[in-house]
Structure formats: C-alpha cells, structure tokens
Design an enzyme around this catalytic site. Structure first.
Site, mmCIF file in Angstrom:
data_model
loop_
_atom_site.group_PDB
_atom_site.id
_atom_site.type_symbol
_atom_site.label_atom_id
_atom_site.label_comp_id
_atom_site.label_asym_id
_atom_site.label_seq_id
_atom_site.Cartn_x
_atom_site.Cartn_y
_atom_site.Cartn_z
ATOM 1 C CG HIS A 1 -0.345 0.243 2.524
ATOM 2 N ND1 HIS A 1 -0.055 -0.784 3.394
ATOM 3 C CD2 HIS A 1 0.046 1.378 3.161
ATOM 4 C CE1 HIS A 1 0.484 -0.297 4.492
ATOM 5 N NE2 HIS A 1 0.555 1.021 4.371
ATOM 6 C CD GLU B 1 -2.135 3.317 6.209
ATOM 7 O OE1 GLU B 1 -2.134 3.723 7.378
ATOM 8 O OE2 GLU B 1 -1.182 2.682 5.709
ATOM 9 C CD GLU C 1 0.915 9.728 -14.892
ATOM 10 O OE1 GLU C 1 1.300 9.785 -16.069
ATOM 11 O OE2 GLU C 1 1.687 9.438 -13.946
#
Length: 123
Positions: A7, A56, A117
C-alpha cells in the site's frame, strides 16, 4: 529476495470526503479500516477489484488545518480501460487539474490536493 508493494499512504483532512472521492472518481472500495483505541486516528484501506496494491487514507483527530503539500510533486498513477470515458467522468466531477495530451495522460486532484495520474491501460 523479492518485495511486493502492499500500500501507499496519504494523510487526509476530511476522511468521509476523501473516501467518497476515491469511490466516485476511481471506483475504489474500502477493504478494511482500523481505528486507534483512543479515537485519535482512523485508517481506511481502499483498493480496486484487480490490483493487490491499496491506498491507505490516514485521518488524525488532532489535525486542525488542511495539509499543505507545498511543492510536493509526487503522485499516484492509475490505469483505465476506458480512458475517454474516465476523462469525461473526471471533467464532469471538475477534478481534472492538468492535461498532457502529448503524453496521453491527465491528472486529477483529490480533496487534499494530491495529484492522481490517469493513464490508458494500453500504451
């Protein structure tokens, strides 16, 4: 020895607003949550349906002001199999903050100002 990315973390000022944004803008779902026993922090892990990598979102109770990202030029990239549809969706949400048509990508802003992006799946 090998490593697997699990993550990435970002701090958010308004957790509910951020969760809603990531659900609506990118189709992410809450995978799990964790709250500090004293209520001083909440963690919300979100992911899409195909990747094992999660984002997260960390909310801190004592945070009084929105985060100042300054000149931070980091970003998180997402691919989509419907680039034109995603672009129209993000334009309608009014979250497109930068377009690079030569490279065939664009960026959206989350509620805290982080850049995300958006790339076509096949480049």
């Amino acid at each position: 020895m090998s490593f697997t990315m699990v993550h990435t973390n970002i701090n958010v000022f308004d957790l509910d607003k951020s969760v809603t944004f990531y659900q609506q803008a990118l189709g992410l779902e809450i995978v799990r949550t964790k709250e500090g026993p004293d209520g001083k922090f909440k963690l919300v892990f979100m992911a899409d349906k195909t990747s094992s990598c999660q984002i997260e979102l960390t909310w801190l109770a004592d945070r009084q002001d929105p985060y100042n990202l300054g000149d931070n030029e980091t970003h998180i990239a997402f691919t989509t199999d419907d680039f034109e549809g995603a672009y129209r969706h993000h334009k309608a949400m009014d979250v497109v903050c930068f377009e690079n048509k030569e490279m065939g990508v664009y960026f959206i802003n989350d509620p805290d100002g982080y850049w995300l992006e958006i790339l076509p799946a096949k480049r």
